[in-house]
Write a protein that holds these residues in place. Structure first.
Motif, PDB file in Angstrom:
ATOM      1  N   THR A 244     -36.155 -31.812 120.746  1.00  0.00           N
ATOM      2  CA  THR A 244     -34.823 -31.327 120.361  1.00  0.00           C
ATOM      3  C   THR A 244     -34.573 -31.446 118.857  1.00  0.00           C
ATOM      4  OG1 THR A 244     -33.983 -31.835 122.554  1.00  0.00           O
ATOM      5  CG2 THR A 244     -32.359 -31.564 120.811  1.00  0.00           C
ATOM      6  N   PRO A 245     -34.882 -32.585 118.225  1.00  0.00           N
ATOM      7  CA  PRO A 245     -34.668 -32.653 116.777  1.00  0.00           C
ATOM      8  C   PRO A 245     -35.548 -31.695 115.976  1.00  0.00           C
ATOM      9  CG  PRO A 245     -34.881 -34.847 117.683  1.00  0.00           C
ATOM     10  CD  PRO A 245     -35.230 -33.895 118.772  1.00  0.00           C
ATOM     11  N   LEU A 246     -36.660 -31.261 116.561  1.00  0.00           N
ATOM     12  CA  LEU A 246     -37.542 -30.347 115.838  1.00  0.00           C
ATOM     13  C   LEU A 246     -36.809 -29.068 115.450  1.00  0.00           C
ATOM     14  CD1 LEU A 246     -40.315 -29.521 114.764  1.00  0.00           C
ATOM     15  CD2 LEU A 246     -40.862 -28.695 117.058  1.00  0.00           C
ATOM     16  N   GLN A 247     -35.998 -28.536 116.351  1.00  0.00           N
ATOM     17  CA  GLN A 247     -35.226 -27.334 116.031  1.00  0.00           C
ATOM     18  C   GLN A 247     -34.364 -27.547 114.800  1.00  0.00           C
ATOM     19  OE1 GLN A 247     -33.195 -25.371 119.387  1.00  0.00           O
ATOM     20  NE2 GLN A 247     -33.810 -27.215 120.511  1.00  0.00           N
ATOM     21  N   PHE A 248     -33.690 -28.691 114.753  1.00  0.00           N
ATOM     22  CA  PHE A 248     -32.779 -28.973 113.645  1.00  0.00           C
ATOM     23  C   PHE A 248     -33.534 -29.269 112.354  1.00  0.00           C
ATOM     24  CE2 PHE A 248     -30.475 -29.995 117.535  1.00  0.00           C
ATOM     25  CZ  PHE A 248     -29.411 -29.125 117.382  1.00  0.00           C
TER      26      PHE A 248
ATOM     27  N   ALA B 133     -46.022 -26.584 117.888  1.00  0.00           N
ATOM     28  CA  ALA B 133     -45.763 -28.017 118.064  1.00  0.00           C
ATOM     29  C   ALA B 133     -45.860 -28.441 119.518  1.00  0.00           C
ATOM     30  CB  ALA B 133     -44.389 -28.369 117.496  1.00  0.00           C
ATOM     31  N   VAL B 134     -45.434 -27.602 120.441  1.00  0.00           N
ATOM     32  CA  VAL B 134     -45.446 -27.982 121.864  1.00  0.00           C
ATOM     33  C   VAL B 134     -46.702 -27.503 122.589  1.00  0.00           C
ATOM     34  CG1 VAL B 134     -42.933 -28.086 121.968  1.00  0.00           C
ATOM     35  CG2 VAL B 134     -44.103 -25.993 122.652  1.00  0.00           C
ATOM     36  N   SER B 135     -47.640 -26.907 121.879  1.00  0.00           N
ATOM     37  CA  SER B 135     -48.845 -26.386 122.520  1.00  0.00           C
ATOM     38  C   SER B 135     -49.745 -27.426 123.174  1.00  0.00           C
ATOM     39  CB  SER B 135     -49.647 -25.542 121.525  1.00  0.00           C
ATOM     40  OG  SER B 135     -50.120 -26.329 120.474  1.00  0.00           O
ATOM     41  N   PRO B 136     -49.664 -28.734 122.851  1.00  0.00           N
ATOM     42  CA  PRO B 136     -50.507 -29.682 123.583  1.00  0.00           C
ATOM     43  C   PRO B 136     -50.320 -29.645 125.096  1.00  0.00           C
ATOM     44  CG  PRO B 136     -49.705 -30.733 121.627  1.00  0.00           C
ATOM     45  CD  PRO B 136     -49.008 -29.396 121.723  1.00  0.00           C
ATOM     46  N   TRP B 137     -49.149 -29.254 125.569  1.00  0.00           N
ATOM     47  CA  TRP B 137     -48.951 -29.164 127.014  1.00  0.00           C
ATOM     48  C   TRP B 137     -49.842 -28.080 127.598  1.00  0.00           C
ATOM     49  CZ3 TRP B 137     -46.809 -33.271 128.776  1.00  0.00           C
ATOM     50  CH2 TRP B 137     -45.882 -33.967 127.997  1.00  0.00           C
TER      51      TRP B 137
ATOM     52  N   PRO C 144     -42.459 -27.453 106.325  1.00  0.00           N
ATOM     53  CA  PRO C 144     -42.312 -27.090 107.735  1.00  0.00           C
ATOM     54  C   PRO C 144     -43.623 -27.188 108.514  1.00  0.00           C
ATOM     55  CG  PRO C 144     -41.207 -25.472 106.349  1.00  0.00           C
ATOM     56  CD  PRO C 144     -41.947 -26.397 105.445  1.00  0.00           C
ATOM     57  N   VAL C 145     -44.732 -26.854 107.871  1.00  0.00           N
ATOM     58  CA  VAL C 145     -46.033 -26.952 108.539  1.00  0.00           C
ATOM     59  C   VAL C 145     -46.402 -28.414 108.784  1.00  0.00           C
ATOM     60  CG1 VAL C 145     -48.506 -26.457 108.286  1.00  0.00           C
ATOM     61  CG2 VAL C 145     -46.820 -24.744 107.622  1.00  0.00           C
ATOM     62  N   ALA C 146     -46.090 -29.285 107.830  1.00  0.00           N
ATOM     63  CA  ALA C 146     -46.361 -30.713 108.009  1.00  0.00           C
ATOM     64  C   ALA C 146     -45.529 -31.279 109.150  1.00  0.00           C
ATOM     65  CB  ALA C 146     -46.080 -31.474 106.716  1.00  0.00           C
ATOM     66  N   VAL C 147     -44.260 -30.914 109.217  1.00  0.00           N
ATOM     67  CA  VAL C 147     -43.398 -31.372 110.317  1.00  0.00           C
ATOM     68  C   VAL C 147     -43.955 -30.890 111.649  1.00  0.00           C
ATOM     69  CG1 VAL C 147     -41.104 -31.114 111.359  1.00  0.00           C
ATOM     70  CG2 VAL C 147     -41.310 -31.571 108.918  1.00  0.00           C
ATOM     71  N   THR C 148     -44.367 -29.637 111.702  1.00  0.00           N
ATOM     72  CA  THR C 148     -44.932 -29.071 112.929  1.00  0.00           C
ATOM     73  C   THR C 148     -46.203 -29.812 113.334  1.00  0.00           C
ATOM     74  OG1 THR C 148     -44.023 -26.907 112.379  1.00  0.00           O
ATOM     75  CG2 THR C 148     -45.810 -26.957 113.987  1.00  0.00           C
ATOM     76  N   THR C 149     -47.062 -30.105 112.371  1.00  0.00           N
ATOM     77  CA  THR C 149     -48.307 -30.817 112.656  1.00  0.00           C
ATOM     78  C   THR C 149     -48.027 -32.222 113.173  1.00  0.00           C
ATOM     79  OG1 THR C 149     -49.425 -29.566 110.920  1.00  0.00           O
ATOM     80  CG2 THR C 149     -50.492 -31.594 111.655  1.00  0.00           C
TER      81      THR C 149
END
Length: 124
Positions: A17-21, A41-45, A91-96
């Motif tokens: 949820t915080p990722l969106q913000f 970011a959620v692709s590990p699932w 943004p890429v670092a946060v995603t990683t």
């Protein structure tokens, strides 16, 4: 607990949820770019079958599950600390970093369930 509380059973919870913000905080990102980064970011699932095959085929120090869980946990801990302590992340670092957190939860979920299934079937 980590799957339900930390990740909300998937892509929500205290991480998703915080990722969106966090990504919306970058005023230059379009909605489609935010969605792409969030999907990454959620692709590990979706990568759980790959994680399972890797741990079955490539044992580390003679173990199939423990080292993978330990390595993923250490990487996730570092990612959480970086998200909390570093001010200027791209943004890429946060995603990683969020990817690493989700990878730990997905990998731990998969491998503990696999071990539980082994024990149920009487395998060791």
């Amino acid at each position: 607990v980590t799957k339900g509380f930390l990740c909300g059973g998937g892509q929500e919870g205290l991480v998703g949820t915080p990722l969106q913000f966090m990504l919306r905080g970058y005023g230059t990102l379009s909605a489609s770019r935010i969605q792409v980064l969030r999907t990454i970011a959620v692709s590990p699932w979706a990568l759980k079958p790959l994680f399972g095959m890797l741990s079955d085929v490539v044992p580390l120090a003679g173990y199939h599950k423990r080292p993978y869980i330990a390595i993923a946990t250490l990487l996730s801990l570092g990612a959480c600390l970086s998200l909390a302590l570093v001010d200027s992340l791209s943004p890429v670092a946060v995603t990683t970093l969020v990817f690493l957190v989700f990878a730990q939860v997905a990998l731990t979920d998969l491998l503990t369930e696999a071990k539980y299934a082994q024990k149920l079937h009487g395998e060791e």
